[in-house]
Design an enzyme around this catalytic site. Structure first.
Site, mmCIF file in Angstrom:
data_model
loop_
_atom_site.group_PDB
_atom_site.id
_atom_site.type_symbol
_atom_site.label_atom_id
_atom_site.label_comp_id
_atom_site.label_asym_id
_atom_site.label_seq_id
_atom_site.Cartn_x
_atom_site.Cartn_y
_atom_site.Cartn_z
ATOM 1 N N ALA A 87 0.730 -1.115 0.086
ATOM 2 C CA ALA A 87 -0.120 0.161 0.153
ATOM 3 C C ALA A 87 0.852 1.179 0.166
ATOM 4 O O ALA A 87 1.219 1.750 1.144
ATOM 5 C CB ALA A 87 -0.867 0.013 0.984
ATOM 6 N N SER A 125 2.840 8.148 -9.377
ATOM 7 C CA SER A 125 4.181 8.395 -9.683
ATOM 8 C C SER A 125 4.991 9.100 -9.005
ATOM 9 O O SER A 125 6.294 8.690 -8.520
ATOM 10 C CB SER A 125 4.546 8.878 -11.203
ATOM 11 O OG SER A 125 3.640 7.996 -12.186
ATOM 12 N N ASP A 162 12.142 -2.188 -7.581
ATOM 13 C CA ASP A 162 13.160 -2.554 -8.221
ATOM 14 C C ASP A 162 13.041 -3.803 -8.830
ATOM 15 O O ASP A 162 13.111 -4.163 -9.819
ATOM 16 C CB ASP A 162 14.574 -2.286 -7.733
ATOM 17 C CG ASP A 162 15.248 -0.866 -7.918
ATOM 18 O OD1 ASP A 162 14.455 -0.272 -8.768
ATOM 19 O OD2 ASP A 162 16.089 -0.388 -7.490
ATOM 20 N N LEU A 213 -6.403 -13.068 -35.847
ATOM 21 C CA LEU A 213 -8.005 -13.740 -35.738
ATOM 22 C C LEU A 213 -8.939 -12.914 -36.348
ATOM 23 O O LEU A 213 -10.139 -13.296 -36.493
ATOM 24 C CB LEU A 213 -8.203 -13.784 -34.272
ATOM 25 C CG LEU A 213 -7.764 -15.244 -33.728
ATOM 26 C CD1 LEU A 213 -6.298 -15.188 -33.532
ATOM 27 C CD2 LEU A 213 -8.239 -15.585 -32.293
ATOM 28 N N GLY A 214 -8.841 -11.624 -36.835
ATOM 29 C CA GLY A 214 -9.958 -10.963 -37.407
ATOM 30 C C GLY A 214 -11.045 -10.802 -36.498
ATOM 31 O O GLY A 214 -11.018 -10.226 -35.417
ATOM 32 N N GLU A 241 3.463 -0.411 -11.104
ATOM 33 C CA GLU A 241 4.908 -0.798 -10.523
ATOM 34 C C GLU A 241 5.846 0.351 -11.379
ATOM 35 O O GLU A 241 6.735 0.238 -11.705
ATOM 36 C CB GLU A 241 5.346 -2.003 -10.933
ATOM 37 C CG GLU A 241 4.549 -3.023 -10.055
ATOM 38 C CD GLU A 241 5.301 -3.504 -8.805
ATOM 39 O OE1 GLU A 241 6.265 -2.896 -8.416
ATOM 40 O OE2 GLU A 241 4.815 -4.509 -8.260
#
Length: 382
Positions: free
Chosen positions: A124, A132, A239, A337-338, A362
């Site tokens: 958390a 960010s 990291d 696959l269209g 992350e």
């Protein structure tokens, strides 16, 4: 230079692949629709050792290396990326930081239940006003009768509603700003309130919630590492966590490629299998090449971490590249696959939805580029 997996790594990879094929993949589409998987799946993952692969044996783990753990994440995410991120956060973002920064008493108390799956870990850090910019958090921890009283709110918390162990960050020195004065705490999940569950584009089988803390008391022995050093804990955790998200992205991309390749072998158009057309062959060739490159970047970063070598730059590169490959190549799988690719009759639309978030959590792709730039420029700022 040896690119071969060890016998132990292959065995763990095989175990994860078999578990994913038998216990996860057949149910993944339904879990996506239901917005959740059954809790006993985590009990079964713990029972076969996949929740503590790289935890030392003395703490009830498998004692394997970090690359083995990355192999597990790749295989689980290939079947269902929501399960993959659940295991990634549980391990990379909660269990391993306790091993790295905890006291012997904290390691012996918290890690074995996490490794066995008796408790599920969460991380958390993020708040509504600090994503960010994690150092802008407003959650507070005030001294209280030999411990701490926590107040604040957290957002986008994977596993936050499982009631397990939450590695939670709060400001212990209100007089400071930025990274200084932030500390890390181990909080029982039952002590916090779940205030909202997010409706997401993808990763629907995983749990993403908002949490509130209103004067939650924790004892002094719940402080992880030193007071005021929580931001260091968070950055070191990210990291390693980025490598796990890179593995998740590789698994998603591989799943999309597998479906597209098999479809190209079977689908007929203009009297030929579409895999015989150069346009489709080139798409598959590019997909396979980029996935291999992403995998190698991810494995290199995992190896560096396991060797105790600097891995900030390598982990950021792996996550940056693998996440963009996953988003790009799952889109190509839909194209191959269209019309079928755009429907829920095939899983590639789910892979595409799941892939996008790997460019965000992350650390966004933009943040990864900043991390890489600062590493290669020796800490210069823009």
């Amino acid at each position: 230079m040896d690119f071969e997996l060890t016998a132990e790594q292959r065995e763990i990879q095989g175990l994860a692949r078999e578990f994913a094929r038998d216990e996860i993949e057949p149910h993944a589409a339904q879990w996506d629709r239901d917005h959740g998987f059954p809790r006993d799946l985590l009990d079964r993952l713990g029972g076969v050792g996949l929740l503590g692969v790289c935890v030392p044996e003395e703490h009830a783990g498998g004692g394997a290396d970090f690359l083995s753990y990355v192999l597990v994440l790749e295989e689980l995410s290939r079947a269902d990326a929501g399960v993959g991120v659940t295991v990634a956060v549980h391990t990379s973002a909660c269990t391993l930081p306790i091993l790295a920064f905890g006291t012997p008493e904290q390691r012996s108390r918290f890690v074995p239940p996490l490794a066995r799956g008796e408790a599920i870990g969460a991380f958390a850090l993020t708040e509504s006003g600090s994503g960010s910019d994690a150092a802008a958090m407003q959650s507070r921890a005030e001294p209280d009768d030999g411990g701490w009283r926590l107040s604040g709110a957290k957002q986008w918390i994977t596993n936050g509603g499982f009631g397990g162990v939450i590695l939670l960050f709060a400001r212990t020195d209100p007089a400071t700003q930025g990274a200084r004065g932030i500390s890390a705490f181990l909080v029982d999940g039952g002590e916090v309130e779940v205030t909202h569950e997010a409706e997401k584009l993808g990763l629907n089988s995983s749990q993403t919630v908002d949490l509130a803390l209103d004067g939650v008391h924790v004892d002094g022995d719940r402080l992880l590492h030193e007071e005021g050093q929580g931001f260091r804990v968070a950055m070191a955790t990210l990291d390693g966590g980025r490598i796990g998200i890179a593995a998740q992205a590789v698994g998603i991309a591989q799943a999309g490629f597998d479906v597209a390749r098999e479809y190209a072998k079977e689908r007929q158009a203009f009297g030929r299998r579409i895999g015989e057309f150069e346009a489709i062959q080139w798409k598959l060739a590019d997909m396979s090449t980029e996935i291999d490159a992403a995998r190698l970047l991810t494995y290199r970063a995992a190896w560096l971490k396991e060797q105790g070598k600097p891995h900030t730059e390598a982990g950021a590169k792996a996550k940056l590249f693998a996440s963009e490959v996953a988003r790009r190549q799952t889109s190509e799988a839909i194209q191959i696959l269209g019309g079928y690719g755009y429907t829920k009759e095939f899983p590639v639309e789910r892979y595409y939805r799941d892939a996008k978030v790997t460019e965000i959590y992350e650390g966004t792709s933009e943040i990864q580029r900043l991390v890489i730039a600062r590493e290669i420029l020796g800490g210069l700022r823009s």
